[in-house]
Motif scaffolding. Sequence first.
Motif, PDB file in Angstrom:
ATOM      1  N   UNK A   9       0.829  -1.205   0.000  1.00  0.00           N
ATOM      2  CA  UNK A   9       0.000   0.000   0.000  1.00  0.00           C
ATOM      3  C   UNK A   9       0.863   1.255   0.000  1.00  0.00           C
ATOM      4  N   UNK A  10       1.941   1.242   0.763  1.00  0.00           N
ATOM      5  CA  UNK A  10       2.844   2.392   0.788  1.00  0.00           C
ATOM      6  C   UNK A  10       3.487   2.617  -0.581  1.00  0.00           C
ATOM      7  N   UNK A  11       3.789   1.534  -1.275  1.00  0.00           N
ATOM      8  CA  UNK A  11       4.476   1.647  -2.563  1.00  0.00           C
ATOM      9  C   UNK A  11       3.534   2.001  -3.711  1.00  0.00           C
ATOM     10  N   UNK A  12       2.240   1.675  -3.564  1.00  0.00           N
ATOM     11  CA  UNK A  12       1.312   1.822  -4.692  1.00  0.00           C
ATOM     12  C   UNK A  12       0.040   2.591  -4.335  1.00  0.00           C
ATOM     13  N   UNK A  13       0.054   3.383  -3.264  1.00  0.00           N
ATOM     14  CA  UNK A  13      -1.185   3.991  -2.778  1.00  0.00           C
ATOM     15  C   UNK A  13      -1.829   4.933  -3.780  1.00  0.00           C
ATOM     16  N   UNK A  14      -1.065   5.479  -4.715  1.00  0.00           N
ATOM     17  CA  UNK A  14      -1.639   6.409  -5.692  1.00  0.00           C
ATOM     18  C   UNK A  14      -2.307   5.681  -6.854  1.00  0.00           C
ATOM     19  N   UNK A  15      -2.154   4.375  -6.897  1.00  0.00           N
ATOM     20  CA  UNK A  15      -2.716   3.581  -7.982  1.00  0.00           C
ATOM     21  C   UNK A  15      -4.039   2.942  -7.566  1.00  0.00           C
ATOM     22  N   UNK A  16      -4.751   2.414  -8.539  1.00  0.00           N
ATOM     23  CA  UNK A  16      -5.961   1.644  -8.259  1.00  0.00           C
ATOM     24  C   UNK A  16      -5.539   0.274  -7.730  1.00  0.00           C
ATOM     25  N   UNK A  17      -5.987  -0.070  -6.530  1.00  0.00           N
ATOM     26  CA  UNK A  17      -5.607  -1.330  -5.892  1.00  0.00           C
ATOM     27  C   UNK A  17      -6.860  -2.156  -5.641  1.00  0.00           C
ATOM     28  N   UNK A  18      -6.780  -3.441  -5.900  1.00  0.00           N
ATOM     29  CA  UNK A  18      -7.897  -4.345  -5.648  1.00  0.00           C
ATOM     30  C   UNK A  18      -7.518  -5.345  -4.563  1.00  0.00           C
ATOM     31  N   UNK A  48      -8.140  -9.373   9.580  1.00  0.00           N
ATOM     32  CA  UNK A  48      -6.808  -9.440  10.184  1.00  0.00           C
ATOM     33  C   UNK A  48      -6.069  -8.115  10.053  1.00  0.00           C
ATOM     34  N   UNK A  49      -6.180  -7.474   8.884  1.00  0.00           N
ATOM     35  CA  UNK A  49      -5.497  -6.196   8.671  1.00  0.00           C
ATOM     36  C   UNK A  49      -6.053  -5.131   9.616  1.00  0.00           C
ATOM     37  N   UNK A  50      -7.372  -5.100   9.769  1.00  0.00           N
ATOM     38  CA  UNK A  50      -7.980  -4.108  10.654  1.00  0.00           C
ATOM     39  C   UNK A  50      -7.590  -4.351  12.107  1.00  0.00           C
ATOM     40  N   UNK A  51      -7.498  -5.623  12.503  1.00  0.00           N
ATOM     41  CA  UNK A  51      -7.089  -5.932  13.870  1.00  0.00           C
ATOM     42  C   UNK A  51      -5.653  -5.478  14.132  1.00  0.00           C
ATOM     43  N   UNK A  52      -4.807  -5.571  13.110  1.00  0.00           N
ATOM     44  CA  UNK A  52      -3.394  -5.228  13.276  1.00  0.00           C
ATOM     45  C   UNK A  52      -3.141  -3.729  13.159  1.00  0.00           C
ATOM     46  N   UNK A  53      -3.842  -3.058  12.215  1.00  0.00           N
ATOM     47  CA  UNK A  53      -3.545  -1.653  11.923  1.00  0.00           C
ATOM     48  C   UNK A  53      -4.707  -0.700  12.220  1.00  0.00           C
ATOM     49  N   UNK A  54      -5.779  -1.208  12.805  1.00  0.00           N
ATOM     50  CA  UNK A  54      -6.920  -0.405  13.283  1.00  0.00           C
ATOM     51  C   UNK A  54      -7.884   0.033  12.184  1.00  0.00           C
ATOM     52  N   UNK A 110      -9.233  -0.861   7.829  1.00  0.00           N
ATOM     53  CA  UNK A 110      -9.115  -1.788   6.700  1.00  0.00           C
ATOM     54  C   UNK A 110      -8.181  -1.228   5.629  1.00  0.00           C
ATOM     55  N   UNK A 111      -7.751  -2.058   4.680  1.00  0.00           N
ATOM     56  CA  UNK A 111      -6.771  -1.619   3.678  1.00  0.00           C
ATOM     57  C   UNK A 111      -7.180  -0.384   2.884  1.00  0.00           C
ATOM     58  N   UNK A 112      -8.460  -0.282   2.481  1.00  0.00           N
ATOM     59  CA  UNK A 112      -8.852   0.869   1.663  1.00  0.00           C
ATOM     60  C   UNK A 112      -8.775   2.173   2.452  1.00  0.00           C
ATOM     61  N   UNK A 113      -9.078   2.126   3.755  1.00  0.00           N
ATOM     62  CA  UNK A 113      -8.950   3.323   4.584  1.00  0.00           C
ATOM     63  C   UNK A 113      -7.479   3.678   4.781  1.00  0.00           C
ATOM     64  N   UNK A 114      -6.651   2.660   4.955  1.00  0.00           N
ATOM     65  CA  UNK A 114      -5.206   2.879   5.085  1.00  0.00           C
ATOM     66  C   UNK A 114      -4.668   3.552   3.821  1.00  0.00           C
ATOM     67  N   UNK A 115      -5.133   3.092   2.662  1.00  0.00           N
ATOM     68  CA  UNK A 115      -4.720   3.693   1.398  1.00  0.00           C
ATOM     69  C   UNK A 115      -5.154   5.160   1.321  1.00  0.00           C
ATOM     70  N   UNK A 116      -6.374   5.446   1.760  1.00  0.00           N
ATOM     71  CA  UNK A 116      -6.865   6.825   1.749  1.00  0.00           C
ATOM     72  C   UNK A 116      -6.021   7.717   2.651  1.00  0.00           C
ATOM     73  N   UNK A 117      -5.641   7.208   3.819  1.00  0.00           N
ATOM     74  CA  UNK A 117      -4.799   7.989   4.730  1.00  0.00           C
ATOM     75  C   UNK A 117      -3.450   8.307   4.093  1.00  0.00           C
TER      76      UNK A 117
END
Length: 266
Positions: A174-183, A201-207, A209-216
């Motif tokens: 996500x850090x490497x590709x956050x500006x791209x469309x990710x599925x 699992x991702x939400x439990x670890x990083x608080x 979900x992946x799409x919100x992490x990408x938005x941040x």
Amino acid sequence: MTEVQFYRDSDLPFFELKLCDSSRLAYKKHAHEEYSLGIVDAGRSTLWCGGRLLAVGPQSVVLIPAGVIHACNPQAENQWRYKMLFLDAGWVNQFFAATGRPAAGCPAVKAMTDKQALAVIGNMVASLTGPSGPLAKEASIISLLEQAANAVSPVLPGRRTKELSKLAVIRDYLHAHFRQKITLAALEQVSGLNRFTMLRAFKEEFAVPPHTYQTLLRINYAKRQLRQNKPVTEIAYAAGFYDQSHFIKVFKGHTGVTPEKYQRLR
């Protein structure tokens, strides 16, 4: 008068969303190749399936397995409004297997009246009908399916596994590709984690979900660019947002100010 709208996404061919606003719309007995996940907004109806009658009312969620013959008959005196999410049977069966549930064999009706459940429904509709990317859209579908599936087939103990060591791979991707469309399919491929267990699992670890992490990550990137006085329109597209309007809405939702105002602050 009946108004029916359909929403699809070429990046996520496994779903189709139907929005129906009608004073009365009844169907003969029929079956779908897909799983049908319906949410009733207004009105009351009787769902027929295999000789069984199920009462359906406002805020009911109905899960109908693929191939099951059924019929829905709204009451004449009520306005009948609902949302119907059609999901590819293979995709749903993967969900059941990955989350440790036996596949649904018969229709089920669940009332979703608590605020959290209603928020899940609202988020799903907003994602699928708005400018959200495929990562957010599929995550919203899975969240709603989890809510509905809990009423049909609870998780079997001992079958859910969490491979937390692989979550760092997703975070780094996500850090490497956050500006791209990710599925979710892409995250599944790079991490080896099943998409259905990955979200939890991702939400439990990083608080989040992946799409919100990408938005941040996109918001933080945009803030850096704004501090360098780059044009807002240029930043919106460079950060990966759908358009400038979408960027402004999301940015203000996270920071409390518009990008222009943030840029003026010193």
